[in-house]
Design a protein around this motif. Structure first.
Motif, PDB file in Angstrom:
ATOM      1  N   PHE A 190       0.870  -1.188   0.000  1.00 60.97           N
ATOM      2  CA  PHE A 190       0.000   0.000   0.000  1.00 60.97           C
ATOM      3  C   PHE A 190       0.901   1.230   0.000  1.00 60.97           C
ATOM      4  CE2 PHE A 190      -2.881   3.241   1.613  1.00 60.97           C
ATOM      5  CZ  PHE A 190      -4.102   2.899   1.027  1.00 60.97           C
ATOM      6  N   PHE A 191       0.853   2.000  -1.094  1.00 60.38           N
ATOM      7  CA  PHE A 191       1.771   3.125  -1.293  1.00 60.38           C
ATOM      8  C   PHE A 191       1.008   4.440  -1.210  1.00 60.38           C
ATOM      9  CE2 PHE A 191       4.481   6.102  -3.483  1.00 60.38           C
ATOM     10  CZ  PHE A 191       5.774   5.659  -3.249  1.00 60.38           C
ATOM     11  N   TRP A 192       1.458   5.329  -0.328  1.00 58.62           N
ATOM     12  CA  TRP A 192       0.823   6.638  -0.153  1.00 58.62           C
ATOM     13  C   TRP A 192       1.430   7.669  -1.107  1.00 58.62           C
ATOM     14  CZ3 TRP A 192      -3.164   7.778   3.255  1.00 58.62           C
ATOM     15  CH2 TRP A 192      -3.473   6.797   4.223  1.00 58.62           C
ATOM     16  N   LEU A 193       0.573   8.370  -1.825  1.00 54.44           N
ATOM     17  CA  LEU A 193       0.992   9.483  -2.687  1.00 54.44           C
ATOM     18  C   LEU A 193      -0.040  10.591  -2.460  1.00 54.44           C
ATOM     19  CD1 LEU A 193       3.131  10.169  -4.888  1.00 54.44           C
ATOM     20  CD2 LEU A 193       1.421   9.534  -6.569  1.00 54.44           C
ATOM     21  N   ALA A 194       0.072  11.234  -1.310  1.00 52.41           N
ATOM     22  CA  ALA A 194      -1.005  12.110  -0.857  1.00 52.41           C
ATOM     23  C   ALA A 194      -0.434  13.282  -0.058  1.00 52.41           C
ATOM     24  CB  ALA A 194      -1.994  11.311   0.000  1.00 52.41           C
ATOM     25  N   GLY A 195      -1.325  14.171   0.353  1.00 54.74           N
ATOM     26  CA  GLY A 195      -0.933  15.270   1.226  1.00 54.74           C
ATOM     27  C   GLY A 195      -0.049  16.310   0.568  1.00 54.74           C
ATOM     28  N   GLN A 196      -0.226  16.544  -0.743  1.00 57.62           N
ATOM     29  CA  GLN A 196       0.596  17.541  -1.420  1.00 57.62           C
ATOM     30  C   GLN A 196       0.199  18.977  -1.072  1.00 57.62           C
ATOM     31  OE1 GLN A 196      -0.798  14.952  -3.068  1.00 57.62           O
ATOM     32  NE2 GLN A 196       0.902  13.776  -3.909  1.00 57.62           N
ATOM     33  N   GLY A 197      -0.941  19.165  -0.419  1.00 56.64           N
ATOM     34  CA  GLY A 197      -1.364  20.500  -0.024  1.00 56.64           C
ATOM     35  C   GLY A 197      -1.467  21.422  -1.223  1.00 56.64           C
ATOM     36  N   GLY A 198      -0.944  22.631  -1.078  1.00 59.26           N
ATOM     37  CA  GLY A 198      -0.964  23.577  -2.185  1.00 59.26           C
ATOM     38  C   GLY A 198       0.230  23.452  -3.098  1.00 59.26           C
ATOM     39  N   TYR A 199       0.981  22.344  -2.968  1.00 58.58           N
ATOM     40  CA  TYR A 199       2.213  22.175  -3.731  1.00 58.58           C
ATOM     41  C   TYR A 199       2.091  21.121  -4.828  1.00 58.58           C
ATOM     42  CZ  TYR A 199       3.573  23.850   0.947  1.00 58.58           C
ATOM     43  OH  TYR A 199       3.632  24.520   2.138  1.00 58.58           O
ATOM     44  N   GLY A 200       0.860  20.735  -5.175  1.00 52.75           N
ATOM     45  CA  GLY A 200       0.665  19.596  -6.063  1.00 52.75           C
ATOM     46  C   GLY A 200       1.375  19.705  -7.390  1.00 52.75           C
ATOM     47  N   PHE A 201       1.078  20.744  -8.166  1.00 55.51           N
ATOM     48  CA  PHE A 201       1.708  20.868  -9.471  1.00 55.51           C
ATOM     49  C   PHE A 201       3.199  21.137  -9.351  1.00 55.51           C
ATOM     50  CE2 PHE A 201      -2.558  21.167 -11.150  1.00 55.51           C
ATOM     51  CZ  PHE A 201      -2.426  20.599 -12.407  1.00 55.51           C
ATOM     52  N   GLN A 202       3.591  21.954  -8.381  1.00 53.10           N
ATOM     53  CA  GLN A 202       4.983  22.359  -8.355  1.00 53.10           C
ATOM     54  C   GLN A 202       5.921  21.278  -7.830  1.00 53.10           C
ATOM     55  OE1 GLN A 202       4.727  25.993  -5.898  1.00 53.10           O
ATOM     56  NE2 GLN A 202       6.170  25.038  -4.493  1.00 53.10           N
ATOM     57  N   THR A 203       5.380  20.233  -7.202  1.00 51.84           N
ATOM     58  CA  THR A 203       6.214  19.112  -6.772  1.00 51.84           C
ATOM     59  C   THR A 203       5.930  17.836  -7.557  1.00 51.84           C
ATOM     60  OG1 THR A 203       4.621  18.441  -5.066  1.00 51.84           O
ATOM     61  CG2 THR A 203       6.329  20.016  -4.410  1.00 51.84           C
ATOM     62  N   SER A 204       4.977  17.867  -8.482  1.00 50.46           N
ATOM     63  CA  SER A 204       4.422  16.646  -9.064  1.00 50.46           C
ATOM     64  C   SER A 204       5.444  15.788  -9.793  1.00 50.46           C
ATOM     65  CB  SER A 204       3.268  16.992 -10.005  1.00 50.46           C
ATOM     66  OG  SER A 204       3.691  17.886 -11.037  1.00 50.46           O
TER      67      SER A 204
END
Length: 371
Positions: free
Chosen positions: A314-328
């Motif tokens: 089970f792999f978590w890829l979550a909790g990017q907050g307001g940084y989704g695109f800039q860290t994607s």
């Protein structure tokens, strides 16, 4: 009969799509999305700005790597994803000093007014400028990841909400819409629904919290000048140009929410217009359109990336907050390496590569999903 994959990604926003793109052609992958279209929720409601000075140090490092990775593909697209657009922070002396970090330099009050003459002189005390910030064509980036995923053999299934998930033997069995899927790894990229997916899967949730963030496109009597940056007041609003005679505005609110198809609260945008008309000379008039997205965060504000220590596969890829695109792109690179290494028991990245350095930075911040 269930279809069999190495990896099933749950969630078709920027996190899930960028990972699907990174894994494409390297293993058997399916991406399942509850909505009929990809990027329906937060990913389609982005401010479309990548800001290297925004966020804690590990997020800034992930942002720089994302900018580098996006840049490597720019020549292959019909139009660029990134275009320069500076970011300016305004506020009182203490707030700007606290928030102006490594990629942002302080500028004088007079310089700030020259850069954005729409600001009224008495509306702020201090300012900082990030000259390495970029406007992001979010729709084009999402489509680019989708195309790369499909070209690499990823099965993308929309309108398929996950309704069952259980660990069987060495893998997972999922029911999504009318589909049955089996996989060695399930990736939880479900955004505001990430904790709900964990509970459905029999995995302890992490306490991820969605927060509302409203924005609107408005008509203005006095357009912002060419080259005007995105302007943010410390913790209270931001605005940026949107075409020649319109401006994107946001109250920059952080209001807790449940996972939902969020909509603006009545009066929120109107109250923001009143405030902005008091501190700028834009002369905001009609609201062209308004929306609300959900920014989902862990308690420490750091993206959650990695295998759950108590739930194999089970792999978590979550909790990017307001940084989704800039860290994607950087997070997708990290996640793909970790997933492939978990399958092959090898090193995910070459020593001293950019990916290994950002992986080390993230690991130093959060050593384990259950730490």
């Amino acid at each position: 009969m269930s279809a069999t994959y190495d990896v099933v990604i749950v969630g078709g926003g920027i996190a899930g799509l960028s990972l699907a793109s990174a894994l494409a052609g390297r293993c058997r992958v399916a991406l399942v999305e509850a909505e009929q279209s990809l990027g329906y929720h937060t990913s389609s409601r982005s401010a479309r700005q990548l800001i290297p000075s925004y966020g804690p140090p590990v997020v800034q490092e992930l942002t720089m790597r994302t900018l580098e990775l996006i840049g490597t593909h720019e020549g292959t697209r019909p139009e660029p994803v990134l275009s320069p657009r500076r970011f300016m922070l305004i506020g009182d002396e203490d707030a700007v000093r606290e928030q102006a970090s490594g990629f942002m330099h302080r500028i004088s009050h007079a310089e700030a007014l020259e850069i954005c003459p729409a600001l009224k002189p008495d509306s702020f005390e201090a300012a900082g400028l990030d000259s390495g910030s970029f406007a992001c064509n979010a729709s084009l980036l999402l489509e680019d990841h989708r195309e790369r995923a499909l070209e690499g053999g990823v099965d993308i299934i929309t309108g398929a909400r996950v309704h069952s998930a259980q660990r069987l033997g060495t893998g997972w069995e999922l029911g999504a819409g009318q589909e049955g899927l089996e996989a060695g790894v399930v990736v939880n990229a479900a955004g505001a629904w990430a904790d709900e997916l964990a509970v459905l899967s029999g995995v302890e949730k992490l306490g991820l919290q969605p927060y509302r963030r409203t924005a609107a496109i408005v008509d203005v009597e006095h357009p912002l000048p060419p080259g005007c940056p995105m302007v943010a007041s410390t913790g209270s609003f931001y605005f940026r140009p949107d075409g020649r005679r319109q401006v994107l505005i946001s109250p920059s609110e952080t209001v807790p929410s449940g996972p939902e198809d969020a909509r603006p609260y009545p009066g929120d945008v109107e109250a923001l217009i009143t405030r902005l008309n008091a501190v700028t000379t834009m002369g905001i008039g009609n609201i062209s359109r308004a929306w609300t997205g959900l920014r989902t965060e862990a308690s420490d504000g750091i993206p959650v990336v990695g295998f759950d220590a108590e739930a194999p596969g089970f792999f978590w890829l979550a909790g990017q907050g307001g940084y989704g695109f800039q860290t994607s792109s950087a997070i997708a690179e990290l996640a793909a390496g970790l997933i492939l290494a978990g399958q092959a028991a090898g090193e995910p990245f070459p020593a001293d590569s950019p990916a290994s350095r950002t992986a080390a930075a993230l690991a130093a911040t959060r050593m384990s999903i259950r730490a």
